[in-house]
Design a protein around this motif. Structure first.
Motif, PDB file in Angstrom:
ATOM      1  N   GLY A 243      14.616  21.978 -50.003  1.00 36.12           N
ATOM      2  CA  GLY A 243      15.704  22.271 -49.066  1.00 36.12           C
ATOM      3  C   GLY A 243      15.336  22.079 -47.600  1.00 36.12           C
ATOM      4  O   GLY A 243      16.220  22.069 -46.745  1.00 36.12           O
ATOM      5  N   TRP A 244      14.057  21.908 -47.321  1.00 39.52           N
ATOM      6  CA  TRP A 244      13.627  21.701 -45.931  1.00 39.52           C
ATOM      7  C   TRP A 244      13.931  20.280 -45.447  1.00 39.52           C
ATOM      8  O   TRP A 244      13.932  20.029 -44.251  1.00 39.52           O
ATOM      9  CB  TRP A 244      12.111  21.903 -45.782  1.00 39.52           C
ATOM     10  CG  TRP A 244      11.606  23.282 -46.074  1.00 39.52           C
ATOM     11  CD1 TRP A 244      12.347  24.408 -46.296  1.00 39.52           C
ATOM     12  CD2 TRP A 244      10.240  23.678 -46.185  1.00 39.52           C
ATOM     13  NE1 TRP A 244      11.527  25.472 -46.535  1.00 39.52           N
ATOM     14  CE2 TRP A 244      10.220  25.052 -46.471  1.00 39.52           C
ATOM     15  CE3 TRP A 244       9.022  23.008 -46.087  1.00 39.52           C
ATOM     16  CZ2 TRP A 244       9.042  25.770 -46.656  1.00 39.52           C
ATOM     17  CZ3 TRP A 244       7.851  23.715 -46.260  1.00 39.52           C
ATOM     18  CH2 TRP A 244       7.859  25.086 -46.540  1.00 39.52           C
ATOM     19  N   PHE A 245      14.130  19.334 -46.387  1.00 34.07           N
ATOM     20  CA  PHE A 245      14.175  17.925 -46.022  1.00 34.07           C
ATOM     21  C   PHE A 245      15.500  17.287 -46.425  1.00 34.07           C
ATOM     22  O   PHE A 245      16.131  17.716 -47.395  1.00 34.07           O
ATOM     23  CB  PHE A 245      13.043  17.155 -46.720  1.00 34.07           C
ATOM     24  CG  PHE A 245      11.692  17.786 -46.529  1.00 34.07           C
ATOM     25  CD1 PHE A 245      11.149  17.906 -45.261  1.00 34.07           C
ATOM     26  CD2 PHE A 245      10.979  18.283 -47.608  1.00 34.07           C
ATOM     27  CE1 PHE A 245       9.911  18.502 -45.076  1.00 34.07           C
ATOM     28  CE2 PHE A 245       9.747  18.877 -47.435  1.00 34.07           C
ATOM     29  CZ  PHE A 245       9.210  18.992 -46.160  1.00 34.07           C
ATOM     30  N   PRO A 246      15.878  16.220 -45.709  1.00 33.60           N
ATOM     31  CA  PRO A 246      17.048  15.457 -46.137  1.00 33.60           C
ATOM     32  C   PRO A 246      16.741  14.709 -47.440  1.00 33.60           C
ATOM     33  O   PRO A 246      15.572  14.549 -47.792  1.00 33.60           O
ATOM     34  CB  PRO A 246      17.289  14.489 -44.971  1.00 33.60           C
ATOM     35  CG  PRO A 246      16.017  14.429 -44.218  1.00 33.60           C
ATOM     36  CD  PRO A 246      15.278  15.700 -44.469  1.00 33.60           C
ATOM     37  N   PRO A 247      17.778  14.247 -48.157  1.00 36.85           N
ATOM     38  CA  PRO A 247      17.567  13.682 -49.492  1.00 36.85           C
ATOM     39  C   PRO A 247      16.680  12.451 -49.517  1.00 36.85           C
ATOM     40  O   PRO A 247      16.072  12.146 -50.560  1.00 36.85           O
ATOM     41  CB  PRO A 247      18.989  13.314 -49.961  1.00 36.85           C
ATOM     42  CG  PRO A 247      19.920  13.992 -49.037  1.00 36.85           C
ATOM     43  CD  PRO A 247      19.199  14.303 -47.783  1.00 36.85           C
ATOM     44  N   ASP A 248      16.577  11.697 -48.409  1.00 39.66           N
ATOM     45  CA  ASP A 248      15.776  10.469 -48.476  1.00 39.66           C
ATOM     46  C   ASP A 248      14.276  10.723 -48.337  1.00 39.66           C
ATOM     47  O   ASP A 248      13.488   9.789 -48.378  1.00 39.66           O
ATOM     48  CB  ASP A 248      16.247   9.453 -47.414  1.00 39.66           C
ATOM     49  CG  ASP A 248      16.156  10.011 -46.002  1.00 39.66           C
ATOM     50  OD1 ASP A 248      16.082  11.252 -45.867  1.00 39.66           O
ATOM     51  OD2 ASP A 248      16.163   9.218 -45.054  1.00 39.66           O
TER      52      ASP A 248
ATOM     53  N   ASN B 151       6.845  22.995 -38.684  1.00 34.24           N
ATOM     54  CA  ASN B 151       5.886  21.975 -38.266  1.00 34.24           C
ATOM     55  C   ASN B 151       6.122  20.648 -38.982  1.00 34.24           C
ATOM     56  O   ASN B 151       6.090  19.586 -38.374  1.00 34.24           O
ATOM     57  CB  ASN B 151       4.453  22.464 -38.515  1.00 34.24           C
ATOM     58  CG  ASN B 151       3.636  22.471 -37.248  1.00 34.24           C
ATOM     59  OD1 ASN B 151       4.164  22.235 -36.160  1.00 34.24           O
ATOM     60  ND2 ASN B 151       2.348  22.712 -37.371  1.00 34.24           N
ATOM     61  N   VAL B 152       6.365  20.717 -40.291  1.00 39.29           N
ATOM     62  CA  VAL B 152       6.599  19.478 -41.036  1.00 39.29           C
ATOM     63  C   VAL B 152       7.899  18.827 -40.566  1.00 39.29           C
ATOM     64  O   VAL B 152       7.976  17.601 -40.378  1.00 39.29           O
ATOM     65  CB  VAL B 152       6.601  19.753 -42.552  1.00 39.29           C
ATOM     66  CG1 VAL B 152       7.008  18.508 -43.323  1.00 39.29           C
ATOM     67  CG2 VAL B 152       5.218  20.206 -42.993  1.00 39.29           C
ATOM     68  N   GLN B 153       8.921  19.627 -40.326  1.00 44.74           N
ATOM     69  CA  GLN B 153      10.181  19.067 -39.817  1.00 44.74           C
ATOM     70  C   GLN B 153       9.976  18.438 -38.437  1.00 44.74           C
ATOM     71  O   GLN B 153      10.533  17.387 -38.137  1.00 44.74           O
ATOM     72  CB  GLN B 153      11.264  20.152 -39.767  1.00 44.74           C
ATOM     73  CG  GLN B 153      11.777  20.520 -41.155  1.00 44.74           C
ATOM     74  CD  GLN B 153      12.807  21.633 -41.119  1.00 44.74           C
ATOM     75  OE1 GLN B 153      12.989  22.308 -40.114  1.00 44.74           O
ATOM     76  NE2 GLN B 153      13.478  21.834 -42.236  1.00 44.74           N
TER      77      GLN B 153
ATOM     78  N   PRO C 107       5.497  16.212 -31.871  1.00 41.58           N
ATOM     79  CA  PRO C 107       4.124  16.592 -32.235  1.00 41.58           C
ATOM     80  C   PRO C 107       4.126  17.976 -32.888  1.00 41.58           C
ATOM     81  O   PRO C 107       4.945  18.824 -32.504  1.00 41.58           O
ATOM     82  CB  PRO C 107       3.379  16.622 -30.889  1.00 41.58           C
ATOM     83  CG  PRO C 107       4.427  16.705 -29.842  1.00 41.58           C
ATOM     84  CD  PRO C 107       5.697  16.163 -30.409  1.00 41.58           C
ATOM     85  N   PRO C 108       3.236  18.205 -33.834  1.00 41.22           N
ATOM     86  CA  PRO C 108       3.188  19.526 -34.469  1.00 41.22           C
ATOM     87  C   PRO C 108       2.592  20.568 -33.543  1.00 41.22           C
ATOM     88  O   PRO C 108       1.912  20.234 -32.570  1.00 41.22           O
ATOM     89  CB  PRO C 108       2.264  19.291 -35.663  1.00 41.22           C
ATOM     90  CG  PRO C 108       1.377  18.168 -35.225  1.00 41.22           C
ATOM     91  CD  PRO C 108       2.218  17.287 -34.353  1.00 41.22           C
ATOM     92  N   GLU C 109       2.834  21.827 -33.864  1.00 42.50           N
ATOM     93  CA  GLU C 109       2.141  22.909 -33.161  1.00 42.50           C
ATOM     94  C   GLU C 109       0.852  23.231 -33.918  1.00 42.50           C
ATOM     95  O   GLU C 109       0.691  22.846 -35.065  1.00 42.50           O
ATOM     96  CB  GLU C 109       3.058  24.125 -33.070  1.00 42.50           C
ATOM     97  CG  GLU C 109       4.295  23.805 -32.230  1.00 42.50           C
ATOM     98  CD  GLU C 109       5.190  25.003 -31.983  1.00 42.50           C
ATOM     99  OE1 GLU C 109       5.377  25.795 -32.917  1.00 42.50           O
ATOM    100  OE2 GLU C 109       5.681  25.120 -30.853  1.00 42.50           O
TER     101      GLU C 109
END
Ligand code: NAD
Ligand code: 3PG
Length: 324
Positions: free
Chosen positions: A28-33, A306-308, A315-317
């Protein structure tokens, strides 16, 4: 930011998750692609490499079972991102990641309150001998009544003064006599900064919360334990490899140390032939100091955000190395 407005900028959209997180939640964190692959970190190095070949993002193993060495890093997509879902990242070859353009981040600070709570709990138990007196009563014995020291008379030394060290000092400063610390960096704080040698020589209770690095591996051995005052107590909730377990068992058995509390070990789970198992004055806990409901919720938020961020070009934290 949420998954609905994420704009994937990379051509390669494979996220490999090595942690036992709920797959539906992570999906659920990511879009379907984005392709999400849940990977068992215990399948062995070669199968792990095969499963993660071409990954843009790797969510590491929060239980530290997978070693992300140079062979593993080499199979990832160019410019890949590794999010370690813990504070410690000693199972990742960070120098190679830096050299090969793999960005690594950790979850700095997510569980420092939890670990500090555990250290304070361990300190109370050690000072009053609660763990070994309980064990003796259960064996039909009646423990001795040697009087304890009150917390207000104790000097507590902190080796490692990052997020966890600060949180411990915050809790202990109002209730013990003196809080000393040693770290690579001096901090703005009420606790007194002293040399490592002085921490060792003055601490009635030494609490170690250091990362495992080439410089800290085996840092607390027989010589360092001998420098502690007679009857001192040692607490380690950082990393097991920092304290020499045989030397610690010897120092407790000889009576130089009155006890110790360990949440972390060089090898986890602790082996049945460990000399620590014979020491009833050593309180053992299975790497749970940082494991609270609050910290775990915070961890999922840190990893998701962070992944999003990375998948949308930010840039990530909490970077521990950077390829950018
Ligand atoms: N038992 C657990 O559940 C648990 C939970 C969280 C963290 N940890 C471990 O504890 C460690 C510390 O956690 P933290 O959140 O305080 O990390 P942190 O990164 O905030 O602090 C680490 C501190 O150690 C210092 N340091 C590093 N090498 C040193 C050296 N050679 N001598 C003196 N100081 C040195 C750093 O300067 C830093 O201030 C982590 O790296 C992790 O391995 C264990
Ligand atoms: O149980 C946990 O939350 C993690 O093992 C803690 O990992 P850390 O010690 O590296 O933060």
């Amino acid at each position: 930011m949420n998954a609905d407005n994420a704009q994937i900028t990379s051509d390669n959209r494979l996220v490999c998750c090595l942690s036992p997180f709920d797959e539906t939640e992570v999906r659920g964190w990511f879009p379907p692609d984005v392709t999400l692959r849940m990977v068992d970190p215990t399948i062995g190095p070669r199968d792990l490499q095969a499963a993660c070949t071409g990954a843009t993002v790797v969510i590491g193993d929060l239980l530290h079972r997978a070693v992300l060495d140079r062979h593993f890093l080499a199979v990832l997509a160019p410019g890949a991102f590794v999010q370690q879902p813990s504070v410690g990242y000693d199972t990742i070859d960070v120098p190679t990641a830096s050299q090969t353009g793999v960005t690594v981040a950790n979850a700095a600070g997510y569980n420092s309150d939890a670990v500090a709570d555990w250290v304070v709990a361990a300190l109370y138990s050690l000072v009053r001998g609660l763990h070994w007196r309980d064990a003796q009563i259960r064996k039909g014995q009646w423990p001795d009544h040697s009087p304890a020291r009150e917390l207000s008379t104790l000097t507590v030394g902190l080796l490692g003064f990052g997020n966890v060290g600060h949180a411990i000092a915050q809790r202990l400063t109002p209730i013990v006599d003196t809080v000393l610390y040693h770290d690579l960096r001096k901090a703005e704080t009420a606790a007194a900064y002293v040399s490592q040698q002085e921490v060792l020589e003055r601490s009635d209770v030494l609490s170690v919360q250091l990362p495992l690095t080439p410089a800290t591996r085996g840092l607390i051995g027989a010589d360092e334990l001998n420098r502690l005052p007679e009857g001192a107590l040692l607490i380690n909730a950082g990393r097991g490899g920092v304290v020499d377990e045989q030397a610690l068992a010897d120092a407790v058995t000889a009576g130089h140390l009155a006890g110790a509390a360990l949440d972390v070990f060089a090898d986890e789970p602790l082996k049945q032939d460990s000399p620590l198992l014979a020491c009833d004055r050593v309180l053992l806990s299975p790497h749970i100091a940082g494991d609270t409901v609050t910290a775990n919720d915070r961890l999922l938020d840190v990893v998701r955000e962070n992944v999003q961020r990375v998948l949308t070009g930010w840039p990530p934290e909490h970077m521990v190395t950077s390829s950018r």
